[in-house]
Each structure stands twice: as C-alpha cells, then as structure tokens.
Design an enzyme around this catalytic site. Sequence first.
Site, PDB file in Angstrom:
ATOM      1  N   LYS A 195     -11.849  -4.576  -4.416  1.00  0.00           N
ATOM      2  CA  LYS A 195     -12.787  -3.455  -4.530  1.00  0.00           C
ATOM      3  C   LYS A 195     -12.060  -2.163  -4.874  1.00  0.00           C
ATOM      4  O   LYS A 195     -12.682  -1.194  -5.289  1.00  0.00           O
ATOM      5  CB  LYS A 195     -13.627  -3.314  -3.256  1.00  0.00           C
ATOM      6  CG  LYS A 195     -12.897  -3.400  -1.944  1.00  0.00           C
ATOM      7  CD  LYS A 195     -13.876  -3.653  -0.776  1.00  0.00           C
ATOM      8  CE  LYS A 195     -13.173  -4.293   0.401  1.00  0.00           C
ATOM      9  NZ  LYS A 195     -14.013  -5.050   1.286  1.00  0.00           N
ATOM     10  N   LYS A 235      -5.033  -9.774  -7.715  1.00  0.00           N
ATOM     11  CA  LYS A 235      -6.190 -10.168  -6.891  1.00  0.00           C
ATOM     12  C   LYS A 235      -7.439  -9.358  -7.276  1.00  0.00           C
ATOM     13  O   LYS A 235      -7.318  -8.159  -7.544  1.00  0.00           O
ATOM     14  CB  LYS A 235      -5.825  -9.895  -5.424  1.00  0.00           C
ATOM     15  CG  LYS A 235      -6.786 -10.460  -4.413  1.00  0.00           C
ATOM     16  CD  LYS A 235      -6.384 -10.053  -3.003  1.00  0.00           C
ATOM     17  CE  LYS A 235      -6.712  -8.605  -2.703  1.00  0.00           C
ATOM     18  NZ  LYS A 235      -6.606  -8.211  -1.299  1.00  0.00           N
ATOM     19  N   LYS A 254       0.814  -1.217   0.000  1.00  0.00           N
ATOM     20  CA  LYS A 254       0.000   0.000   0.000  1.00  0.00           C
ATOM     21  C   LYS A 254       0.849   1.268   0.000  1.00  0.00           C
ATOM     22  O   LYS A 254       0.354   2.337  -0.337  1.00  0.00           O
ATOM     23  CB  LYS A 254      -0.945   0.012   1.208  1.00  0.00           C
ATOM     24  CG  LYS A 254      -2.128  -0.923   0.993  1.00  0.00           C
ATOM     25  CD  LYS A 254      -3.230  -0.688   1.989  1.00  0.00           C
ATOM     26  CE  LYS A 254      -4.431  -1.552   1.658  1.00  0.00           C
ATOM     27  NZ  LYS A 254      -5.396  -1.672   2.724  1.00  0.00           N
TER      28      LYS A 254
END
Length: 352
Positions: A214, A211, A127
């Site tokens: 969302k 992956k 991230k």
Amino acid sequence: MSEPVQTPLTKSAAFPTRIFSGIQPSGGLTLGNYLGALKRFVEKQDEGIETVYCLVDMHAITVWQDPVKLRHQTREAAAGFIAAGIDPTRSILFNQSQVTAHAELAWIFNCIARMGWMGRMTQWKDKTAGKDAEAASLGLFAYPALMAADILAYKATHVPVGEDQKQHLELCRDIAIKFNHDYKVNFFPVVEPVIEGAATRVMSLRDGTAKMSKSDPSDQSRINLTDDADTISKKIRKAKTDMDPLPDHVEGLKDRPEAKNLVNIYAALAGHTPAQVIADYAGAQFGTFKPALADLAVAKLEPITTEMNRLMKDPAEIDRILGAGAARADALARPVLEQVYDIVGMIRSRPM
Ligand code: TYM
C-alpha cells in the site's frame, strides 16, 4: 479439481488452538493483504477455529498518519474484513487501541526484548535504509514487541500472515521463550506462523521483484480492494510481463518473476495450486492469460468492493461492531494481563 492448499494446524497440549492476526489500517487494503492474509482469515474462521482479528491502529501511527484518514481507513478496513467474509459474531473483530491490554503488555515485552533483536529486524532496516534512523520513531523500532503483545495477550497459538511477517513472528517466539524462562513459568505459547497457499508474497504488478504494497508510490503497482472492475481489469492487462508464453511446468517460472506472480495470483484467487494453473494454461500467451486473470479477479473482488461500499455508508454501525468486538477481546486479554502483572511482581490492589 482443487488440490488441498492448506495443511492442518499443529496442536499444542498446553494451549488450546486460537488464531490471532492483524492488519495495519495505514492505507487501503491491497490484493496482497487479501490473498496473503484476509482470505485466509476467513478460511480459518469457517473451519470453526476460534479467531481474533485486529486492525492495528497503534502500529499504524509508528509512521505519521493523518488522523482523519486513519479513522476512515480503519473503518474501511473493518468493512473490507466483513465484506470478505469475516462474521463479527463468529470471529472477534476490533481495533487495537480500544483494548488497552495490547499497550500494557507491549511495555512488559519492551523490557523482555533486547535492543539487538529489534535492530536485526529486516523491516526496521528496510524502513530506515538510506534515511536517518535517529529520526525514526521509537515506536517503529519497538513495533515487533507490540506485535508480540497483540498475539500473546490472547495466548494465541497460530498466526496466519504473509511471508513478510515471518521474522516478526520469530521474534514473538523469542519473547515468549525468554519470558517463560526468566520467570520460570510455562505461561505463553510459542506461536506457529501459518504461511501457506499460493500467494504468501504477492508482488508488484510493475516489478516482479518488489512486494505489492500500500505504500508503493505507483497505484498501478497494486490492486486495491476499493478498485472498480474496470480499474482492476486495466491494471492486470497493463501488468509488466516478459514476452514468452507460459511454460508447461511450474519450474519454468523460475527466473520469470512477473509471470510467476500472475500465475500465483490466479492460483490463489481460484483456490488452485500454481501447478494446476500451469496445466490449464501451458503455452498460453499473456494476451490470453491476462484477460482470463482479469475476469477471475473481477469475479472474486467486485462483490467484496460492492459490499464494502455499502457498509461504508453506515460508519456508526461499523464503529458499533468494532466496539462490541473490543469488549469481547478485552474479556479475553484482561485476565491474561492481570496474571502477567502478578508473575512480574506488581501489586494490583486497586478496587475494581
Ligand atoms: P500489514 O498491515 O503490512 O499486512 C497485513 C497482512 O497482509 C500480508 N501482506 C501480504 N501478503 C502477501 N503478499 C503481499 N504483498 C502482502 N502485503 C501484506 C502481511 O504479511 C500481513 O499478514 N505487522 C503486521 C500487522 C500486525 C500483526 C500483528 C500481524 C500487527 N500485529 C499480530 C499478525 C499478528 C503488518 O504490518 O501487516
């Protein structure tokens, strides 16, 4: 005939079996969340195990969330849980911020966990990769300690999750072990991750090496639990694949990430193993397999979407369910937390 895809849970003599898991309401629920987590939450509930499920709204705000959207997404996720089969009278279903034991225990765990442990988390590294890590929130760095608090506030023994949460659960184990060691107690269980079934890592429909998420900017990369039948069908038919027919053995899916992903999704939706799907579709072209998968996905997901939409018409009822779940969760977590304060050496003399 379905082969069993689940293994029985390992039992601990010292701690009764209790399941905890959570999902972030930081966007809509995806097929990845459904197959990797939610569908399995329902299975565990239906096996009669004590189950505690949480919409982790405090984890969600470790990155910026629009307050209006966050509230909507939390209700929508709750509706998704119930529509998928979570029965709020059998499972405890609530949102994290309503049970303050999570935040309180997380603080204690912030003092148990080491900076180095957090810095090694691949999700933290991913991230902040290519970005200014100094500008990330402190909450994002400490995220796994809050996750450990979620689980251990209930002394949960088993945590069903997708593969991407494995490292966080290892850290939860490390926190429990260090707490027990530092205070010379056998207070917290060392949790077992439950990562099983054909879809522990559902991949993007546009890229079989990424992956399904969302947060992917492309809506075509994922199926949302709010998608209607037509949208689900179109997304599957347009999913990226190679040109070859399906192999006649699962080993033939190696190095074919997109084909493997679609076979795994089919298997998880049907409750079969990938080997059974391959046995049925050996040699089939995607022109045959994709429509079959689209029909199966619509048959399984459309009733959930319809029920979710119905539940969302009464947000006050969803809030009532979450509030009632929070009261039940609090009744379990509060005594655990009080014992933790005592173990750590804090005076608790305020009149109750
Ligand atoms: P989150 O919100 O990213 O995902 C919720 C659950 O869905 C699973 N999942 C997937 N499984 C298979 N394929 C995918 N593409 C996929 N995408 C998501 C995740 O593995 C997860 O099980 N940190 C957690 C939330 C959390 C939690 C907890 C989980 C907070 N506290 C305590 C368990 C126990 C997270 O961000 O999940």
